[in-house]
Design a protein around this motif. Structure first.
Motif, PDB file in Angstrom:
ATOM      1  N   SER A  27      16.651  49.095  46.856  1.00  0.00           N
ATOM      2  CA  SER A  27      16.766  48.308  45.626  1.00  0.00           C
ATOM      3  C   SER A  27      18.100  47.571  45.511  1.00  0.00           C
ATOM      4  CB  SER A  27      16.561  49.206  44.406  1.00  0.00           C
ATOM      5  OG  SER A  27      17.519  50.241  44.391  1.00  0.00           O
ATOM      6  N   ALA A  28      19.064  47.898  46.373  1.00  0.00           N
ATOM      7  CA  ALA A  28      20.353  47.216  46.326  1.00  0.00           C
ATOM      8  C   ALA A  28      20.349  45.914  47.134  1.00  0.00           C
ATOM      9  CB  ALA A  28      21.453  48.142  46.854  1.00  0.00           C
ATOM     10  N   VAL A  29      19.290  45.655  47.868  1.00  0.00           N
ATOM     11  CA  VAL A  29      19.222  44.489  48.747  1.00  0.00           C
ATOM     12  C   VAL A  29      18.714  43.272  47.971  1.00  0.00           C
ATOM     13  CG1 VAL A  29      17.993  43.528  50.736  1.00  0.00           C
ATOM     14  CG2 VAL A  29      18.912  45.840  50.829  1.00  0.00           C
ATOM     15  N   VAL A  30      19.320  42.111  48.240  1.00  0.00           N
ATOM     16  CA  VAL A  30      18.862  40.841  47.681  1.00  0.00           C
ATOM     17  C   VAL A  30      17.977  40.195  48.739  1.00  0.00           C
ATOM     18  CG1 VAL A  30      19.555  38.587  46.790  1.00  0.00           C
ATOM     19  CG2 VAL A  30      20.979  40.603  46.342  1.00  0.00           C
ATOM     20  N   PHE A  31      16.673  40.307  48.550  1.00  0.00           N
ATOM     21  CA  PHE A  31      15.721  39.852  49.566  1.00  0.00           C
ATOM     22  C   PHE A  31      15.704  38.328  49.706  1.00  0.00           C
ATOM     23  CE2 PHE A  31      14.482  44.183  48.865  1.00  0.00           C
ATOM     24  CZ  PHE A  31      14.128  44.621  50.127  1.00  0.00           C
ATOM     25  N   GLY A  32      16.168  37.614  48.706  1.00  0.00           N
ATOM     26  CA  GLY A  32      16.248  36.159  48.775  1.00  0.00           C
ATOM     27  C   GLY A  32      17.282  35.673  49.781  1.00  0.00           C
ATOM     28  N   ASP A  33      18.169  36.562  50.236  1.00  0.00           N
ATOM     29  CA  ASP A  33      19.189  36.183  51.224  1.00  0.00           C
ATOM     30  C   ASP A  33      18.619  36.083  52.637  1.00  0.00           C
ATOM     31  OD1 ASP A  33      21.021  36.136  49.186  1.00  0.00           O
ATOM     32  OD2 ASP A  33      21.988  38.031  49.721  1.00  0.00           O
ATOM     33  N   TYR A  34      17.414  36.586  52.853  1.00  0.00           N
ATOM     34  CA  TYR A  34      16.815  36.555  54.187  1.00  0.00           C
ATOM     35  C   TYR A  34      15.999  35.281  54.358  1.00  0.00           C
ATOM     36  CZ  TYR A  34      17.933  41.540  54.060  1.00  0.00           C
ATOM     37  OH  TYR A  34      18.572  42.749  53.950  1.00  0.00           O
ATOM     38  N   SER A  35      16.221  34.603  55.483  1.00  0.00           N
ATOM     39  CA  SER A  35      15.464  33.373  55.726  1.00  0.00           C
ATOM     40  C   SER A  35      14.807  33.350  57.107  1.00  0.00           C
ATOM     41  CB  SER A  35      16.375  32.154  55.581  1.00  0.00           C
ATOM     42  OG  SER A  35      17.419  32.210  56.546  1.00  0.00           O
ATOM     43  N   SER A  36      15.156  34.288  57.984  1.00  0.00           N
ATOM     44  CA  SER A  36      14.601  34.268  59.335  1.00  0.00           C
ATOM     45  C   SER A  36      14.279  35.686  59.796  1.00  0.00           C
ATOM     46  CB  SER A  36      15.586  33.621  60.305  1.00  0.00           C
ATOM     47  OG  SER A  36      16.796  34.349  60.338  1.00  0.00           O
ATOM     48  N   TRP A  37      13.398  35.774  60.786  1.00  0.00           N
ATOM     49  CA  TRP A  37      12.972  37.078  61.277  1.00  0.00           C
ATOM     50  C   TRP A  37      12.580  36.981  62.743  1.00  0.00           C
ATOM     51  CZ3 TRP A  37       8.098  38.177  63.217  1.00  0.00           C
ATOM     52  CH2 TRP A  37       7.157  37.155  63.069  1.00  0.00           C
ATOM     53  N   ALA A  38      12.527  38.141  63.368  1.00  0.00           N
ATOM     54  CA  ALA A  38      12.038  38.272  64.749  1.00  0.00           C
ATOM     55  C   ALA A  38      11.485  39.685  64.897  1.00  0.00           C
ATOM     56  CB  ALA A  38      13.160  38.037  65.750  1.00  0.00           C
ATOM     57  N   PHE A  39      10.594  39.854  65.864  1.00  0.00           N
ATOM     58  CA  PHE A  39      10.123  41.207  66.140  1.00  0.00           C
ATOM     59  C   PHE A  39      11.254  41.986  66.802  1.00  0.00           C
ATOM     60  CE2 PHE A  39       5.910  39.195  65.863  1.00  0.00           C
ATOM     61  CZ  PHE A  39       5.348  40.048  64.930  1.00  0.00           C
ATOM     62  N   ALA A  40      11.440  43.222  66.366  1.00  0.00           N
ATOM     63  CA  ALA A  40      12.473  44.092  66.946  1.00  0.00           C
ATOM     64  C   ALA A  40      12.095  44.414  68.388  1.00  0.00           C
ATOM     65  CB  ALA A  40      12.586  45.375  66.129  1.00  0.00           C
ATOM     66  N   PRO A  41      13.087  44.560  69.245  1.00  0.00           N
ATOM     67  CA  PRO A  41      12.773  44.993  70.604  1.00  0.00           C
ATOM     68  C   PRO A  41      12.075  46.349  70.535  1.00  0.00           C
ATOM     69  CG  PRO A  41      15.093  44.381  70.392  1.00  0.00           C
ATOM     70  CD  PRO A  41      14.506  44.379  69.019  1.00  0.00           C
ATOM     71  N   GLY A  42      10.974  46.489  71.244  1.00  0.00           N
ATOM     72  CA  GLY A  42      10.245  47.759  71.241  1.00  0.00           C
ATOM     73  C   GLY A  42       9.338  47.935  70.046  1.00  0.00           C
ATOM     74  N   ALA A  43       9.086  46.859  69.273  1.00  0.00           N
ATOM     75  CA  ALA A  43       8.147  46.974  68.146  1.00  0.00           C
ATOM     76  C   ALA A  43       6.803  47.415  68.688  1.00  0.00           C
ATOM     77  CB  ALA A  43       8.026  45.643  67.405  1.00  0.00           C
ATOM     78  N   GLY A  44       6.211  48.382  68.068  1.00  0.00           N
ATOM     79  CA  GLY A  44       4.953  48.932  68.541  1.00  0.00           C
ATOM     80  C   GLY A  44       5.154  50.105  69.476  1.00  0.00           C
ATOM     81  N   ASN A  45       6.413  50.423  69.793  1.00  0.00           N
ATOM     82  CA  ASN A  45       6.769  51.573  70.634  1.00  0.00           C
ATOM     83  C   ASN A  45       6.016  51.608  71.962  1.00  0.00           C
ATOM     84  OD1 ASN A  45       8.571  52.464  68.731  1.00  0.00           O
ATOM     85  ND2 ASN A  45       7.121  53.845  67.761  1.00  0.00           N
ATOM     86  N   SER A  46       5.930  50.483  72.629  1.00  0.00           N
ATOM     87  CA  SER A  46       5.250  50.437  73.909  1.00  0.00           C
ATOM     88  C   SER A  46       5.926  49.388  74.780  1.00  0.00           C
ATOM     89  CB  SER A  46       3.779  50.081  73.704  1.00  0.00           C
ATOM     90  OG  SER A  46       3.122  50.043  74.947  1.00  0.00           O
ATOM     91  N   GLY A  53      -1.911  45.725  68.979  1.00  0.00           N
ATOM     92  CA  GLY A  53      -0.569  45.169  68.808  1.00  0.00           C
ATOM     93  C   GLY A  53      -0.602  43.666  68.606  1.00  0.00           C
ATOM     94  N   ASN A  54      -1.437  42.977  69.373  1.00  0.00           N
ATOM     95  CA  ASN A  54      -1.596  41.533  69.185  1.00  0.00           C
ATOM     96  C   ASN A  54      -2.145  41.227  67.806  1.00  0.00           C
ATOM     97  OD1 ASN A  54      -0.649  40.170  71.451  1.00  0.00           O
ATOM     98  ND2 ASN A  54      -2.500  40.625  72.617  1.00  0.00           N
ATOM     99  N   ARG A  55      -3.088  42.018  67.352  1.00  0.00           N
ATOM    100  CA  ARG A  55      -3.666  41.812  66.022  1.00  0.00           C
ATOM    101  C   ARG A  55      -2.597  41.992  64.941  1.00  0.00           C
ATOM    102  NH1 ARG A  55      -7.874  45.380  68.573  1.00  0.00           N
ATOM    103  NH2 ARG A  55      -9.474  43.932  69.274  1.00  0.00           N
ATOM    104  N   VAL A  56      -1.791  43.031  65.089  1.00  0.00           N
ATOM    105  CA  VAL A  56      -0.727  43.304  64.109  1.00  0.00           C
ATOM    106  C   VAL A  56       0.297  42.175  64.127  1.00  0.00           C
ATOM    107  CG1 VAL A  56       1.208  44.830  63.544  1.00  0.00           C
ATOM    108  CG2 VAL A  56      -1.015  45.810  64.166  1.00  0.00           C
ATOM    109  N   GLN A  57       0.754  41.784  65.308  1.00  0.00           N
ATOM    110  CA  GLN A  57       1.777  40.739  65.393  1.00  0.00           C
ATOM    111  C   GLN A  57       1.283  39.413  64.826  1.00  0.00           C
ATOM    112  OE1 GLN A  57       3.369  40.711  69.394  1.00  0.00           O
ATOM    113  NE2 GLN A  57       4.638  42.489  68.971  1.00  0.00           N
ATOM    114  N   ASN A  58       0.043  39.051  65.112  1.00  0.00           N
ATOM    115  CA  ASN A  58      -0.506  37.809  64.556  1.00  0.00           C
ATOM    116  C   ASN A  58      -0.571  37.867  63.036  1.00  0.00           C
ATOM    117  OD1 ASN A  58      -0.830  36.636  67.087  1.00  0.00           O
ATOM    118  ND2 ASN A  58      -2.935  37.347  67.298  1.00  0.00           N
TER     119      ASN A  58
END
Length: 176
Positions: A27-46, A53-58
């Motif tokens: 609750s202390a985070v200002v979510f409006g400050d975020y403008s970009s994203w990327a998948f974390a390395p190892g997302a999906g733990n595989s 995984g393709n379905r989730v990422q899409n």
């Protein structure tokens, strides 16, 4: 009769209001400050991206694009998206139980057997958004609906799309 009908309608309405996802956030985070994203390395733990995984990422990409967040290369991202399908063993009843009984008047005896139960492996989707600068999870959503091996590919795709869409209706927090 009217009371029974009213109770049934209230129960039906309450069932319709139950959410299929659970979210948590910092609750202390200002979510409006975020403008970009990327998948974390190892997302999906595989080490590879599975069919689910393709379905989730899409689905995640579609939802974050609708929130006006840009997908960028990981070094430039404000948020990293981590996801996993958490496998759980659940018990599932199949069929119906058997029973018989006898008696007269107000007295009787009965014997019944419960329906057969089997263990099935199911997976629930968990998505986390991580602030890249602090490396802390700032938002998390977990599904209450499960993928299982008996579902067709089309059913699995539809379920992932529905769950991810519902997750991101609750992002950014406080906007509902």
């Amino acid at each position: 009769m009217a009371r029974i009908l009213m109770a049934a309608l209230v129960a039906l309405a309450m069932t319709g209001c139950a959410s299929n996802v659970v979210t948590d956030y910092n609750s202390a985070v200002v979510f409006g400050d975020y403008s970009s994203w990327a998948f974390a390395p190892g997302a999906g733990n595989s080490s590879f991206v599975s069919l689910d995984g393709n379905r989730v990422q899409n689905a995640v990409e579609r939802e974050l694009n609708s929130k006006s967040l840009r997908k960028v290369a990981e070094p430039e991202a404000d948020l990293l998206v981590s996801w996993q399908i958490v496998e759980e063993d659940r018990l599932q009843q199949s069929g119906v139980g058997l029973g018989f009984g006898f008696g007269t008047g107000n007295f009787g005896w009965g014997l019944s057997a419960p329906p057969p139960v089997r263990e099935v492996k199911e997976g629930k989707l968990v998505v986390e958004l991580v602030d890249k600068s602090t490396e802390e999870v700032v938002w998390r959503a977990a599904s209450r609906r499960y993928l299982n091996e008996n579902q067709s590919p089309e059913t699995r795709r539809k379920l992932v799309d529905e769950v991810v869409a519902e997750m991101f209706t609750k992002y950014p927090p406080g906007m509902d």
